[in-house]
Design a protein around this motif. Sequence first.
Motif, PDB file in Angstrom:
ATOM      1  N   ASN A  77       0.812  -1.222   0.000  1.00  0.00           N
ATOM      2  CA  ASN A  77       0.000   0.000   0.000  1.00  0.00           C
ATOM      3  C   ASN A  77       0.844   1.270   0.000  1.00  0.00           C
ATOM      4  OD1 ASN A  77      -2.467  -1.484   0.003  1.00  0.00           O
ATOM      5  ND2 ASN A  77      -2.208  -1.824   2.195  1.00  0.00           N
ATOM      6  N   GLY A 124      -5.783  -0.113   5.234  1.00  0.00           N
ATOM      7  CA  GLY A 124      -5.023  -0.645   4.116  1.00  0.00           C
ATOM      8  C   GLY A 124      -5.541  -2.013   3.703  1.00  0.00           C
ATOM      9  N   SER A 171       0.248   1.147   5.288  1.00  0.00           N
ATOM     10  CA  SER A 171       0.948   1.749   4.153  1.00  0.00           C
ATOM     11  C   SER A 171       2.426   1.827   4.464  1.00  0.00           C
ATOM     12  CB  SER A 171       0.418   3.150   3.834  1.00  0.00           C
ATOM     13  OG  SER A 171       1.206   3.761   2.830  1.00  0.00           O
ATOM     14  N   GLY A 199       4.218   3.843   2.971  1.00  0.00           N
ATOM     15  CA  GLY A 199       4.577   5.225   2.710  1.00  0.00           C
ATOM     16  C   GLY A 199       4.811   5.522   1.250  1.00  0.00           C
ATOM     17  N   ALA A 249       3.024   0.606   9.234  1.00  0.00           N
ATOM     18  CA  ALA A 249       2.751   2.024   8.965  1.00  0.00           C
ATOM     19  C   ALA A 249       4.090   2.743   9.050  1.00  0.00           C
ATOM     20  CB  ALA A 249       1.757   2.594   9.971  1.00  0.00           C
ATOM     21  N   GLY A 268       3.246   6.309   5.578  1.00  0.00           N
ATOM     22  CA  GLY A 268       2.114   5.570   6.125  1.00  0.00           C
ATOM     23  C   GLY A 268       1.822   5.975   7.555  1.00  0.00           C
TER      24      GLY A 268
END
Length: 260
Positions: A26, A56, A63, A65, A105, A109
């Motif tokens: 993601n 996500g 994510s 990022g 994350a 993210g």
Amino acid sequence: MAYEFISVERDGPVTVVTLNRPDVMNALHSPAHHELHDAFDAFAADPDQWVAIVTGAGERAFSAGNDLKHQATGGGMGLPPSGFAGLTERFDLTKPLIAAVNGVAMGGGFEIALACDLIIAAETATFALPEPRVGLAALAGGLHRLPRQIGEKRAMGMILTGRRVSAAEGRELGFVNEVVPAADLMTAARRWAAQICELSPMSIRASKEAVFKGLDEVSLAAAMAAQMRYPAISAMLRSEDFKEGPMAFAQKRPPQWKGR
């Protein structure tokens, strides 16, 4: 509207936005940023949508990022005016946002999650701002939001090491609101959204705006003096909900919020 890199679901007054590039954890590139910008514009403009949940796709990542591989191969990295993920520079959104963090994350993210008002994390979630490991810096708000949310020393302990933080430690540090088993993540996020939707959306928006604009004032006295000029507070005072709340209380019945 059809999207390629995200999905949007509406369930009553709750919008669920899913980052949908699980093959790259993601991570986001320019087309995804612009789709998110459009999705959050639509959410902000829809009077029937009161709360948004961001999550996500898949089990590995919320994510990762910035899509560094896309960038390294010459892909454009242009951002919309609302910033990374259409959120990190969206400073005028008074509707509440919930991040349902289902895994990694990292970098941008984590910055998406920090731009939300609440973070609900799966036990498997991890958080970090590792940009210095690849010669970058967390310039999509992470360097500013994290110290404001957990304090300077705690934030610098993450920023200057790029270390990974578990969901449990994130709760201890203060940027995670609740940690739940991965299978229960969306149920928990929807529970928080439902609790918010029990309240007047006009009051919620006024409260969010007052908190964030008030933090920018030089003193508590200045914040309290300025709050009556804030648009969401003015809108609340003129709203049908402002009349409905006391009326419902007097009549001993549940209020029927209109969000206007």
